[in-house]
Design a protein around this motif. Structure first.
Motif, PDB file in Angstrom:
ATOM      1  N   ALA A  73    -145.585 -14.581  -9.059  1.00  0.00           N
ATOM      2  CA  ALA A  73    -146.098 -15.736  -8.023  1.00  0.00           C
ATOM      3  C   ALA A  73    -145.765 -15.652  -6.803  1.00  0.00           C
ATOM      4  CB  ALA A  73    -145.350 -16.937  -8.577  1.00  0.00           C
ATOM      5  N   GLY A  74    -146.242 -16.299  -5.717  1.00  0.00           N
ATOM      6  CA  GLY A  74    -146.083 -16.070  -4.463  1.00  0.00           C
ATOM      7  C   GLY A  74    -147.320 -16.102  -3.629  1.00  0.00           C
ATOM      8  N   THR A  75    -147.084 -16.351  -2.394  1.00  0.00           N
ATOM      9  CA  THR A  75    -148.239 -16.439  -1.285  1.00  0.00           C
ATOM     10  C   THR A  75    -148.847 -14.970  -1.087  1.00  0.00           C
ATOM     11  OG1 THR A  75    -146.836 -16.599   0.630  1.00  0.00           O
ATOM     12  CG2 THR A  75    -147.725 -18.951  -0.534  1.00  0.00           C
ATOM     13  N   LEU A 105    -150.513 -19.436 -11.379  1.00  0.00           N
ATOM     14  CA  LEU A 105    -151.846 -20.040 -11.551  1.00  0.00           C
ATOM     15  C   LEU A 105    -152.585 -19.765 -10.165  1.00  0.00           C
ATOM     16  CD1 LEU A 105    -150.995 -23.707 -12.694  1.00  0.00           C
ATOM     17  CD2 LEU A 105    -151.673 -21.752 -14.025  1.00  0.00           C
ATOM     18  N   LEU A 106    -152.135 -19.703  -9.056  1.00  0.00           N
ATOM     19  CA  LEU A 106    -152.718 -19.197  -8.051  1.00  0.00           C
ATOM     20  C   LEU A 106    -153.198 -17.813  -8.059  1.00  0.00           C
ATOM     21  CD1 LEU A 106    -150.381 -20.646  -5.241  1.00  0.00           C
ATOM     22  CD2 LEU A 106    -152.409 -21.633  -6.050  1.00  0.00           C
ATOM     23  N   GLY A 139    -145.461 -21.020 -20.956  1.00  0.00           N
ATOM     24  CA  GLY A 139    -144.427 -21.324 -20.023  1.00  0.00           C
ATOM     25  C   GLY A 139    -144.472 -22.751 -19.583  1.00  0.00           C
ATOM     26  N   THR A 140    -143.491 -23.366 -18.864  1.00  0.00           N
ATOM     27  CA  THR A 140    -143.648 -24.604 -17.973  1.00  0.00           C
ATOM     28  C   THR A 140    -144.110 -24.627 -16.747  1.00  0.00           C
ATOM     29  OG1 THR A 140    -141.894 -25.447 -19.676  1.00  0.00           O
ATOM     30  CG2 THR A 140    -142.435 -26.777 -17.712  1.00  0.00           C
ATOM     31  N   LEU A 141    -145.112 -25.511 -16.332  1.00  0.00           N
ATOM     32  CA  LEU A 141    -145.489 -25.082 -14.895  1.00  0.00           C
ATOM     33  C   LEU A 141    -144.311 -25.710 -13.941  1.00  0.00           C
ATOM     34  CD1 LEU A 141    -147.600 -24.764 -12.832  1.00  0.00           C
ATOM     35  CD2 LEU A 141    -148.506 -27.221 -13.258  1.00  0.00           C
ATOM     36  N   ARG A 142    -144.228 -25.088 -12.972  1.00  0.00           N
ATOM     37  CA  ARG A 142    -143.504 -25.374 -11.525  1.00  0.00           C
ATOM     38  C   ARG A 142    -144.365 -25.959 -10.538  1.00  0.00           C
ATOM     39  NH1 ARG A 142    -140.029 -22.203  -7.650  1.00  0.00           N
ATOM     40  NH2 ARG A 142    -138.559 -23.652  -7.011  1.00  0.00           N
ATOM     41  N   GLY A 143    -144.120 -27.073 -10.366  1.00  0.00           N
ATOM     42  CA  GLY A 143    -145.330 -27.364  -9.278  1.00  0.00           C
ATOM     43  C   GLY A 143    -145.325 -26.971  -7.864  1.00  0.00           C
ATOM     44  N   SER A 144    -144.155 -26.703  -7.431  1.00  0.00           N
ATOM     45  CA  SER A 144    -143.770 -26.166  -5.869  1.00  0.00           C
ATOM     46  C   SER A 144    -144.347 -24.694  -5.542  1.00  0.00           C
ATOM     47  CB  SER A 144    -142.230 -26.345  -5.710  1.00  0.00           C
ATOM     48  OG  SER A 144    -141.559 -25.303  -6.643  1.00  0.00           O
ATOM     49  N   ASN A 145    -144.517 -24.227  -6.702  1.00  0.00           N
ATOM     50  CA  ASN A 145    -145.083 -22.968  -6.452  1.00  0.00           C
ATOM     51  C   ASN A 145    -146.046 -22.319  -7.537  1.00  0.00           C
ATOM     52  OD1 ASN A 145    -143.514 -22.046  -8.687  1.00  0.00           O
ATOM     53  ND2 ASN A 145    -142.853 -20.076  -7.573  1.00  0.00           N
ATOM     54  N   LEU A 188    -135.277 -20.299 -12.397  1.00  0.00           N
ATOM     55  CA  LEU A 188    -136.002 -20.288 -13.424  1.00  0.00           C
ATOM     56  C   LEU A 188    -137.134 -19.038 -12.981  1.00  0.00           C
ATOM     57  CD1 LEU A 188    -136.791 -23.900 -14.565  1.00  0.00           C
ATOM     58  CD2 LEU A 188    -135.492 -22.273 -15.592  1.00  0.00           C
ATOM     59  N   SER A 189    -137.354 -19.164 -11.677  1.00  0.00           N
ATOM     60  CA  SER A 189    -138.285 -18.262 -11.118  1.00  0.00           C
ATOM     61  C   SER A 189    -137.704 -16.710 -11.376  1.00  0.00           C
ATOM     62  CB  SER A 189    -138.681 -18.426  -9.712  1.00  0.00           C
ATOM     63  OG  SER A 189    -139.554 -19.884  -9.549  1.00  0.00           O
TER      64      SER A 189
END
Length: 308
Positions: free
Chosen positions: A88-90, A112-113, A131-137, A176-177
């Motif tokens: 994950a990440g931009t 997801l991105l 897994g569980t969605l972490r909304g901030s990223n 968690l990340s």
């Protein structure tokens, strides 16, 4: 700008206030002395930024041009028919947008991105972790994500994070990340870290990838006179990390725009870069040489940066 985004690069500050990075660096030192921000390699963050994590909207605008160049180069490393994991990440989101053109590719991701960027790529298979969605990223984390990666084996993992140092490797601000990123690393034969110059030398709470596990770092060229960033790159190279720089456009480099930064080679016997002087030729000012005017100009710039 720092208050709005959580962090900002010197290049972006110089562009906004329309002055040089050398000048902005002096102004940032003045603001740090007042306790208004903390300096980082190639940029600045809010005070106490060691544990603070910016949200996705803020991260997506930080060093955007550098992330694009890094993603272009990283995509050139991926081969047709390969199976990879993408964290994950931009920066990895930018990479995913370019992977849509690689036929026969299988991408395993907890982002997801990343999955969204590849959703309409007809010749790319996307495998999502649980897994569980972490909304901030927009990432899937937790035991479900980690368990879904057990027994998986791919050729390469592409990861980014909040900071990168030669001492601790890649790190992030969220536990968690970090746990999921470690599971992604365990699934890959090689680990490629994507990190722009603002993350070089930054250290955050949770280690994700130790330096000795990183195969390659894809980064952009640090700003001129950023000796600390150059030293950090050299330290990473001395530990066996392959350093490649995106977007420099130097003549005679390796194919695909890949090259090492000036003064840095991926060899253990390479000496550290020579410390650059603080003052270039022609910068000396004798009595009456305009220092008062420069001081006034600097004060105005610092005030303008406070407002921004």
């Amino acid at each position: 700008m720092v208050r709005a985004n959580g962090a900002v690069s010197l290049r972006e500050l110089a562009r906004v206030v329309q002055t040089s990075e050398v000048t902005v660096r002096r102004d940032v030192r003045a603001l740090e002395a007042e306790g208004l921000l903390d300096r980082r390699h190639g940029g600045a963050v809010l005070p106490g930024g060691f544990t603070r994590e910016s949200g996705f909207p803020q991260k997506s605008h930080l060093a955007a041009a550098e992330k694009t160049a890094i993603a272009d180069l990283a995509a050139s490393l991926v081969e047709e028919g390969e199976a990879i994991v993408v964290g994950a990440g931009t920066t990895t989101q930018e990479l995913a947008r370019r992977l849509a053109r690689v036929p026969g590719l299988t991408v395993v991701t907890n982002s997801l991105l990343v999955a969204q960027a590849l959703a309409h790529a007809n010749r790319v298979e996307v495998v999502m972790t649980g897994g569980t969605l972490r909304g901030s990223n927009y990432a899937l984390v937790g035991s479900g994500a980690e368990q879904s990666l057990q027994g998986l084996r791919v050729s390469r993992a592409f990861l980014s994070g909040s900071g990168l140092t030669a001492e601790r490797g890649l790190s992030t601000s969220n536990m968690l990340s970090a746990s999921v990123d470690r599971a992604l690393v365990q699934a890959a034969a090689e680990v490629v870290v994507l990190a722009d110059h603002t993350k070089l030398g930054a250290d955050t709470m949770f280690q994700t990838v130790p330096t000795d596990v990183i195969t390659r770092l894809v980064t952009d060229e640090p700003p001129a006179h950023d000796d600390r960033a150059a030293t950090e790159l050299q330290a990473l190279a001395d530990q066996g990390v392959q350093i490649t720089v995106a977007g420099t456009g130097a003549v005679g480099g390796p194919p695909g725009g890949e090259q090492v930064p000036p003064g840095v080679r991926p060899r253990r016997d390479m000496p550290l870069p020579v410390q650059r002087g603080r003052m270039a030729a022609g910068q000396f000012r004798g009595p009456g040489g305009g220092m008062a005017a420069e001081t006034l100009e600097r004060t105005a710039r610092v005030a303008d940066m406070r407002r921004r």
